[in-house]
Scaffold this active site. Structure first.
Site, PDB file in Angstrom:
ATOM      1  N   HIS A  34      -2.224  -6.105   2.734  1.00 20.98           N
ATOM      2  CA  HIS A  34      -2.929  -5.179   2.813  1.00 20.98           C
ATOM      3  C   HIS A  34      -4.397  -5.610   3.212  1.00 20.98           C
ATOM      4  O   HIS A  34      -4.376  -6.950   3.321  1.00 20.98           O
ATOM      5  CB  HIS A  34      -3.233  -4.329   1.116  1.00 20.98           C
ATOM      6  CG  HIS A  34      -3.711  -5.039   0.276  1.00 20.98           C
ATOM      7  ND1 HIS A  34      -3.285  -6.029  -0.437  1.00 20.98           N
ATOM      8  CD2 HIS A  34      -4.843  -5.007  -0.591  1.00 20.98           C
ATOM      9  CE1 HIS A  34      -3.935  -6.472  -1.334  1.00 20.98           C
ATOM     10  NE2 HIS A  34      -5.071  -5.946  -1.416  1.00 20.98           N
ATOM     11  N   HIS A  50      -7.557  -6.083   2.280  1.00 23.91           N
ATOM     12  CA  HIS A  50      -8.597  -6.671   1.526  1.00 23.91           C
ATOM     13  C   HIS A  50      -8.745  -8.297   1.899  1.00 23.91           C
ATOM     14  O   HIS A  50      -7.955  -8.909   2.038  1.00 23.91           O
ATOM     15  CB  HIS A  50      -8.309  -6.538   0.035  1.00 23.91           C
ATOM     16  CG  HIS A  50      -8.542  -5.127  -0.679  1.00 23.91           C
ATOM     17  ND1 HIS A  50      -7.910  -4.658  -1.831  1.00 23.91           N
ATOM     18  CD2 HIS A  50      -9.438  -4.359  -0.055  1.00 23.91           C
ATOM     19  CE1 HIS A  50      -8.392  -3.484  -1.956  1.00 23.91           C
ATOM     20  NE2 HIS A  50      -9.234  -3.090  -0.784  1.00 23.91           N
ATOM     21  N   ASP A  70      -9.351 -10.909   0.359  1.00 25.46           N
ATOM     22  CA  ASP A  70      -8.866 -11.877  -0.804  1.00 25.46           C
ATOM     23  C   ASP A  70      -7.243 -12.108  -0.377  1.00 25.46           C
ATOM     24  O   ASP A  70      -6.534 -12.847  -1.088  1.00 25.46           O
ATOM     25  CB  ASP A  70      -9.080 -11.368  -1.949  1.00 25.46           C
ATOM     26  CG  ASP A  70      -8.644 -10.166  -2.699  1.00 25.46           C
ATOM     27  OD1 ASP A  70      -8.720  -9.187  -1.995  1.00 25.46           O
ATOM     28  OD2 ASP A  70      -7.972 -10.311  -3.632  1.00 25.46           O
ATOM     29  N   HIS A  71      -6.980 -11.178   0.579  1.00 22.16           N
ATOM     30  CA  HIS A  71      -5.606 -11.373   0.982  1.00 22.16           C
ATOM     31  C   HIS A  71      -5.361 -11.798   2.470  1.00 22.16           C
ATOM     32  O   HIS A  71      -4.301 -12.133   3.043  1.00 22.16           O
ATOM     33  CB  HIS A  71      -4.641 -10.165   0.731  1.00 22.16           C
ATOM     34  CG  HIS A  71      -4.644  -9.598  -0.597  1.00 22.16           C
ATOM     35  ND1 HIS A  71      -3.611  -9.854  -1.562  1.00 22.16           N
ATOM     36  CD2 HIS A  71      -5.638  -9.217  -1.680  1.00 22.16           C
ATOM     37  CE1 HIS A  71      -3.921  -9.634  -2.765  1.00 22.16           C
ATOM     38  NE2 HIS A  71      -5.077  -9.208  -2.768  1.00 22.16           N
ATOM     39  N   HIS A 109      -3.187   1.283  -4.302  1.00 22.01           N
ATOM     40  CA  HIS A 109      -4.070   0.324  -4.235  1.00 22.01           C
ATOM     41  C   HIS A 109      -5.014   0.286  -3.002  1.00 22.01           C
ATOM     42  O   HIS A 109      -6.314   0.627  -3.021  1.00 22.01           O
ATOM     43  CB  HIS A 109      -3.680  -1.109  -4.518  1.00 22.01           C
ATOM     44  CG  HIS A 109      -4.686  -2.156  -4.442  1.00 22.01           C
ATOM     45  ND1 HIS A 109      -5.532  -2.299  -5.278  1.00 22.01           N
ATOM     46  CD2 HIS A 109      -4.876  -3.368  -3.822  1.00 22.01           C
ATOM     47  CE1 HIS A 109      -6.357  -3.191  -5.047  1.00 22.01           C
ATOM     48  NE2 HIS A 109      -6.102  -3.715  -3.892  1.00 22.01           N
ATOM     49  N   ASP A 129      -1.117  -6.280  -4.287  1.00 20.20           N
ATOM     50  CA  ASP A 129      -2.058  -5.970  -5.481  1.00 20.20           C
ATOM     51  C   ASP A 129      -1.200  -4.249  -5.996  1.00 20.20           C
ATOM     52  O   ASP A 129      -2.020  -3.625  -6.567  1.00 20.20           O
ATOM     53  CB  ASP A 129      -3.473  -5.628  -5.042  1.00 20.20           C
ATOM     54  CG  ASP A 129      -4.289  -6.794  -4.840  1.00 20.20           C
ATOM     55  OD1 ASP A 129      -3.494  -8.144  -5.262  1.00 20.20           O
ATOM     56  OD2 ASP A 129      -5.112  -6.937  -4.614  1.00 20.20           O
ATOM     57  N   HIS A 152      -2.429 -11.642  -7.620  1.00 17.13           N
ATOM     58  CA  HIS A 152      -3.385 -12.479  -8.594  1.00 17.13           C
ATOM     59  C   HIS A 152      -2.989 -12.818  -9.906  1.00 17.13           C
ATOM     60  O   HIS A 152      -1.592 -12.154 -10.216  1.00 17.13           O
ATOM     61  CB  HIS A 152      -4.436 -11.217  -9.038  1.00 17.13           C
ATOM     62  CG  HIS A 152      -5.079 -10.604  -7.735  1.00 17.13           C
ATOM     63  ND1 HIS A 152      -6.595 -11.251  -7.764  1.00 17.13           N
ATOM     64  CD2 HIS A 152      -4.944  -9.796  -6.914  1.00 17.13           C
ATOM     65  CE1 HIS A 152      -7.012 -10.468  -6.600  1.00 17.13           C
ATOM     66  NE2 HIS A 152      -6.258  -9.814  -6.139  1.00 17.13           N
TER      67      HIS A 152
HETATM   68 FE    FE Z   1      -6.250  -8.520  -4.315  1.00 18.94          FE
HETATM   69 ZN    ZN Z   2      -6.419  -5.739  -3.322  1.00 20.08          ZN
END
Ligand code: FE
Ligand code: ZN
Length: 239
Positions: A54, A56, A58-59, A112, A131, A169
């Site tokens: 996805h 975001h 952090d990915h 999400h 996530d 995560h």
């Molecule tokens: Fe994340």
């Molecule tokens: Zn995420």
């Protein structure tokens, strides 16, 4: 024919993954490039693919550096063309991606985020679920409805029990604590939390989990319907 998965801690509590099939490899959800590059150099591997679950940061934060360094192509949700820069191959529900002798299937799991997808290989029994599903937990519903998230979790719950589940995560312990308040008498849950505590005390990842283990310990997956799921998710969100 061999395959292997390497777990790479990134940022605060994210995991990126390297999945190796024969001589080929893919990097999944590189939140940052440096720890992934170090591991690739150690393994003497050049990735041909990047999978993003996805949009975001952090990915996807390591995408640009990994593509310029290795020429890896980005496979990401087709619907996120405007939010994930430089997607090479936009993928949708049911699409297949071949990597060496492994085949991944795309499973759309909105909730999400609207465009969230998972990468599943039936023959390698692995799932990279970003996530959507966590060990004893699930992602926050940021763009979808509780109903959509519930449907997405149910899709994943239908995969074979032996499927290894690699999440985005390391949230296992906090999820476990919440889960114990919901099902204090669930023995499998209590054992799983114990094991997770031991692993974390040693600085080790608690992943992968399996679909079978999540069916026994994940209170979100174990909800009886969308309403009960929504209630649990709302309750956890207030913590
Ligand atoms: Fe994340
Ligand atoms: Zn995420």
């Amino acid at each position: 024919m061999t395959h292997a998965v390497h777990i790479i801690p990134t940022l605060d509590d994210n995991y990126a993954y390297i999945f190796i099939s024969g001589t080929q490899c893919v990097v999944i959800d590189p939140g940052e490039a440096l720890p992934v590059i170090k591991q690739l150099e150690f393994l003497k591997l050049t990735p041909t693919h990047i999978f993003n679950t996805h949009h975001h940061d952090d990915h996807i934060g390591g995408n640009a550096e990994l593509t310029s360094r290795y020429g890896a192509r980005i496979f990401a949700p087709a619907s996120e063309k405007n939010r994930i820069p430089n997607i090479d191959v936009g993928v949708r529900q049911g699409d297949h991606i071949t990597l060496g002798e492994s085949v991944f299937q795309v499973i759309e799991t909105p909730g999400h985020t609207r465009g969230h997808i998972c990468f599943y290989s039936r023959t390698r029994h692995v799932l990279f679920c970003g996530d959507t599903l966590f060990s004893m937990g699930c992602g926050r519903i940021l763009e979808g409805t509780p109903d959509e998230m519930w449907q997405s979790l149910c899709k994943l719950g239908q995969l074979p029990n032996e499927t290894d589940v690699y999440c985005g995560h390391e949230y296992t312990l906090s999820n476990g604590e919440f889960s114990l308040t919901v099902e204090p008498d669930n023995l499998a849950l209590r054992e799983r939390v114990e094991t997770a505590r031991d692993l974390r005390a040693l600085g080790l990842p608690t992943l992968p989990t399996t679909i079978g283990q999540e069916k026994k310990t994940n209170v979100f997956l174990r909800a009886k319907d969308a309403t009960e799921f929504a209630k649990l998710r709302a309750e956890k969100d207030t913590l």
